[in-house]
Structures are given as C-alpha cells and as structure tokens.
Design a protein around this motif. Structure first.
Motif, PDB file in Angstrom:
ATOM      1  N   SER A 174      51.722  61.769  47.711  1.00  0.00           N
ATOM      2  CA  SER A 174      51.513  60.430  47.163  1.00  0.00           C
ATOM      3  C   SER A 174      50.162  60.309  46.462  1.00  0.00           C
ATOM      4  N   ARG A 176      48.843  57.623  45.357  1.00  0.00           N
ATOM      5  CA  ARG A 176      48.207  56.386  45.816  1.00  0.00           C
ATOM      6  C   ARG A 176      47.568  56.539  47.195  1.00  0.00           C
ATOM      7  N   SER A 177      48.211  57.283  48.088  1.00  0.00           N
ATOM      8  CA  SER A 177      47.720  57.375  49.463  1.00  0.00           C
ATOM      9  C   SER A 177      47.014  58.680  49.786  1.00  0.00           C
ATOM     10  N   ASN A 180      44.317  59.998  45.366  1.00  0.00           N
ATOM     11  CA  ASN A 180      43.223  59.235  44.756  1.00  0.00           C
ATOM     12  C   ASN A 180      42.169  58.737  45.743  1.00  0.00           C
ATOM     13  N   GLU A 201      54.254  53.906  46.238  1.00  0.00           N
ATOM     14  CA  GLU A 201      53.271  54.986  46.239  1.00  0.00           C
ATOM     15  C   GLU A 201      53.000  55.557  44.849  1.00  0.00           C
ATOM     16  N   GLU A 203      51.510  56.161  41.325  1.00  0.00           N
ATOM     17  CA  GLU A 203      50.214  55.903  40.706  1.00  0.00           C
ATOM     18  C   GLU A 203      49.799  57.170  39.965  1.00  0.00           C
TER      19      GLU A 203
END
Length: 226
Positions: A174, A176-177, A180, A201, A203
């Motif tokens: 992911s 996002r989790s 990044n 999730e 991104e």
C-alpha cells in the motif's frame, strides 16, 4: 541503536491474501441489494461513505468492515440482511491462510540475515490470529499491530526498537500506508503491488524520502536481502 538491517513487513496482501475476501462479501452484498431493487451504484456510494466515516473510530478489519455493512444496510432499509452480515464477519475472521507467491520460501531466508518485525494495522486479536494460523510467527523478532500507519507510527516503532532508519526497510503493498509515511519517517521502502488494492489505500508513491524498490513479488526480496 541497532546496526542490524531491519525489515518491517506488512501482513495483509503482502504475506497473505486478505482484500479478496472483503471484496467477495461486498460483491455479494451489492447483489442482494440489487435483488431488492437498490441500484449497485447507490449501494457502493452508501457503503463507501459509511466506511470513510467509521474508519477514524473503528480502524480496520472484519469487525470494522461489517459494522459499516450493518449501518449501510440500515440506511438502505434492508435490515433483514443483518444475520447474513454477522455470518460473513465470522467467515472473514477465520478464512484459511493463502500465502502470496514466494512468501513461504523467502521468509526463512530473510530471517537468517535480517531482523524482521511484522507491522500490520487492524484489530489486535484478529491480526495475531492470522499470524498464528499462518505458522510464520517464529520468523519475526517482534510484532506491531497498529491502528493506523502514519509517519508518527513509524517513528514510534523506530524509537521503541532502537532502529537505524537508514538501515531499515518497510515492505508492503500500500503506497498510502506502507510506503509514503515510512519514507517520510526516513525509512527505505519496498513496494510489492497487489492485484486488487482497496481504493482507500490507493495513492501515488512519493518521490521524496529514501529509496523505494519496486518488486513484482515477495520472492524477489531474496535477491536484495538474503
């Protein structure tokens, strides 16, 4: 501060399948609503809005997902589905572990040369239950079950385990989790794309921060860390 290279490894959809079970239940939910004359587009929007509202309070996992299903069913006037939703929650919590490609062969090799810490978000008992069913627990030096994966979360893990950020890698599916926020915390990262990532999730990977390796599957980690 530890000088040993540390690999922080995500669990769901990195070590084993997870999202497909939630998607299957959601698909069945929408089908049942269609049979009652409720358009799928409306049902999807109501469930999405409900999940986004609840996620800050309930976090992630089968209980949180099914709570949103219950509330969406109530809003859409189909409360007769509640027993079905309760049954699906039990099914999600106890599905057989299906490993992602390369996990069973590669994790022992990574364990020999690195310090491994499982970093997963969700309900504590549910995530530890998956780990126990997987038979992989002995390969991890520690397990972190967190409510959310934020920059502060990774910094807390680094401090708690006395890690060297420059020698620590976060591995997950992911952006996002897993990617990044870990990069923003000064860690290196490995992105292993999953074929059907939950839209929450999705991104773009940030160009800032430490190095990000992009691999096709978990087995390729052996060529970099074993």
């Amino acid at each position: 501060m530890s000088t040993t290279r540390t690999l922080l490894i995500d669990a769901d959809d990195t070590l084993w399948e997870n999202n497909i079970y939630f998607e299957q239940v959601a698909s069945e939910f929408f089908a049942r609503l269609r049979d009652r004359g409720i358009p799928e587009e409306r049902a999807q929007q109501v469930l999405w809005d409900t999940e986004q509202r609840n996620i800050k309070l309930t976090g992630y996992g089968s209980n949180a997902f099914c709570k949103s299903l219950h509330e969406a069913a109530c809003e859409l006037g189909v409360t007769d589905l509640e027993p079905w939703i309760t049954g699906k929650e039990l099914w999600i919590r106890h599905y057989p572990i299906e490993f992602m490609p390369g996990v069973r062969e590669t994790l022992p090799l990574l364990h020999e040369r690195n310090r491994l810490i499982l970093v997963t978000k969700g309900q504590h008992d549910e995530q530890l239950g998956k780990l126990e069913r997987s038979g992989l627990a002995n390969y991890f030096h520690a397990t972190e079950v967190v409510f959310e994966k934020l920059v502060a979360t990774y910094r807390e893990i680094v401090a708690r385990h006395q890690l060297n950020p420059g020698n620590t890698w976060m591995i997950g599916n992911s952006p996002r989790s897993d990617i990044n926020p870990a990069k923003a915390a000064g860690l290196n990262t490995v992105f292993i794309p999953y074929h059907t990532t939950w839209h929450h999730e999705l991104e773009e990977i940030s160009p800032n921060g430490g190095e990000t390796l992009i691999l096709e599957n978990f087995g390729q980690l052996a060529g970099h860390f074993a």
